[in-house]
Enzyme design. Structure first.
Site, PDB file in Angstrom:
ATOM      1  N   HIS A  58       0.826  -1.208   0.000  1.00 56.02           N
ATOM      2  CA  HIS A  58       0.000   0.000   0.000  1.00 56.02           C
ATOM      3  C   HIS A  58       0.860   1.256   0.000  1.00 56.02           C
ATOM      4  O   HIS A  58       0.557   2.239  -0.687  1.00 56.02           O
ATOM      5  CB  HIS A  58      -0.920  -0.024   1.220  1.00 56.02           C
ATOM      6  N   GLU A  61       2.082   1.887  -3.411  1.00 58.47           N
ATOM      7  CA  GLU A  61       1.011   2.458  -4.235  1.00 58.47           C
ATOM      8  C   GLU A  61       1.012   3.984  -4.120  1.00 58.47           C
ATOM      9  O   GLU A  61       0.875   4.700  -5.116  1.00 58.47           O
ATOM     10  CB  GLU A  61      -0.330   1.882  -3.795  1.00 58.47           C
TER      11      GLU A  61
END
Length: 430
Positions: A58, A61
């Site tokens: 994450h 990202e």
């Protein structure tokens, strides 16, 4: 090239390709509006986070928006906005995806950008700490400020005692705090390769033109070799019922949830997954479902009740039911009512009317979802990212319709047993 002719109401054929460097491509034409949805999916999610580095998928990202040498941070976002388009990204347990939705004439620009970002990510140390703080604040807002989310983390940890699905996608706070630039680049270099990626294009496009553009952009990226393999510990079979509870003065509406470890379309006893989809719809799919009618309407114990099953995951998933009590109803009474309703379902099974209604609703929801260009692209991308095929997506309605009543009863009795369950209680502070 493979042409997949969709059944039913999906009139446009879906075409798939694979470039020499390993990139998989799926094109779903939709000529109703001159727009295109462009999505790049990577077959890695939070379940691939290295031990002690939870949240790195994450976090990366976020860092993927910090630019490349060709497109400095923020520049391409301005270009997409100037086109009147949208862009974003998301991370799940099994995949990470990046997408743009723009007028069709700008598809080439989207491919140029994502192809460059697949190999050319570039940022210095100065952006790492601020972005890490952004992720930590995101966690505080989503989890620390929400007692239901806090219970959800504890609930997942009790359900998955060994598998990484028990670790939150965003990561544990103390491990997020230690993530570094080197961690992000090591993860990027391992997973962000054409062999590990899927390109999905849905919209007002010609599949051959999409292939040509993909060859000119993504096709120039050299293959790295064999795609990364998922290496995850297997979850042991559950042997005892488990309970977790959380009390918090911020809780205004108590709730109860219960889950069982189940197979998926790809893991475990895969033939039972479609039957579990129907069981979830019969038990908790809306206001005509078994639990809602029994607990909310007939017995007036619950303000709401539902059920959920996610079959499209790489490893074993969860079948979950939930309910919230009406004012003045105690949690013990609610749980007893829920236990009785579930026991009756396991003993008697669904009626043919319930089964037919559930089939109709699931198939209709799937058809309606495919009517959205973005939803269609997301269905194909998420399915292929976990290991399913285009045919699996297109044939899903027929497989749901083929499930018999006996198969629903068999699957429910096999998995929805009290000794395999995890129960979670969200309570107001005493």
């Amino acid at each position: 090239m493979t042409v997949h002719t969709p059944p039913g109401s999906m009139t446009s054929a879906v075409e798939s390709f694979r470039l020499p460097n390993g990139l998989e491509i799926v094109v779903s034409p939709d000529h109703r509006a001159p727009v295109v949805t462009h999505m790049v999916w990577y077959r890695n999610g939070s379940a691939e986070d290295p031990a002690g580095k939870s949240g790195i998928a994450h976090f990366l990202e976020h860092l993927m928006f910090k630019g490349t040498a060709k497109w400095p941070a923020g520049e391409f976002s301005k270009i997409v906005a100037g086109y009147g388009g949208q862009e974003n990204a998301f991370t799940s347990f099994d995949y990470t995806a990046y997408f743009q939705r723009v007028p069709k004439e700008h598809l080439r620009a989207m491919m140029d950008y994502e192809a460059d970002r697949m190999t050319g990510l570039a940022f210095d140390e100065s952006v790492v700490a601020p972005e890490r703080d952004v992720v930590l604040e995101e966690r505080r807002m989503r989890v620390d400020a929400d007692p239901a989310a806090q219970l959800g983390e504890e609930f997942a940890s009790a359900l998955y005692v060994h598998h990484p699905y028990g670790t939150p996608i965003i990561g544990w706070e103390h491990e997020i705090e230690g993530l570094t630039r080197d961690d992000a680049f090591a993860y990027y270099q391992r997973f962000y390769t054409p062999e590990n990626a899927i390109l999905v294009v849905a919209g007002d496009v010609n599949p051959q033109e999409v292939l040509r553009l993909a060859q000119e952009t993504y096709g120039t990226i050299p293959a790295r070799g064999e795609a990364p393999r998922r290496q995850r510990p297997a979850e042991p079979p559950p042997r005892a019922a488990r309970r977790v509870s959380l009390s918090d003065p911020r809780v205004q509406q108590p709730s109860l949830r219960r889950a069982w470890l189940t197979p998926t379309y790809l893991a475990g006893e895969r033939s039972h997954a479609f039957a579990l989809e129907l069981a979830a719809e019969i038990l908790g799919g809306g206001t005509t479902s078994r639990l809602y009618r029994r607990l909310c309407v007939e017995q007036e114990l619950a303000a709401g009740a539902g059920a959920y099953f996610m079959g499209s995951m790489v490893d074993r998933s969860a079948f979950q039911i939930s309910a919230s009590p009406r004012p003045g109803v105690g949690m013990d009474a609610l749980e007893q009512g829920l236990d009785a309703a579930l026991a009756q379902f396991l003993a008697d099974g669904p009626s043919e009317l319930e089964l037919n209604r559930a089939r109709t609703r699931l198939v209709a929801e799937t058809i309606f979802a495919r009517d959205s260009q973005f939803s269609l692209a997301r269905i194909f991308g998420s399915s292929l990212a976990v290991g399913e095929t285009v045919e699996d997506v297109l044939l899903w309605p027929q497989r749901i319709e083929a499930v018999s009543r006996d198969e629903v009863v068999e699957a429910a009795r096999l998995y929805l047993r009290p000794d395999r369950s995890v129960t979670g209680l969200l309570l107001p502070a005493a």
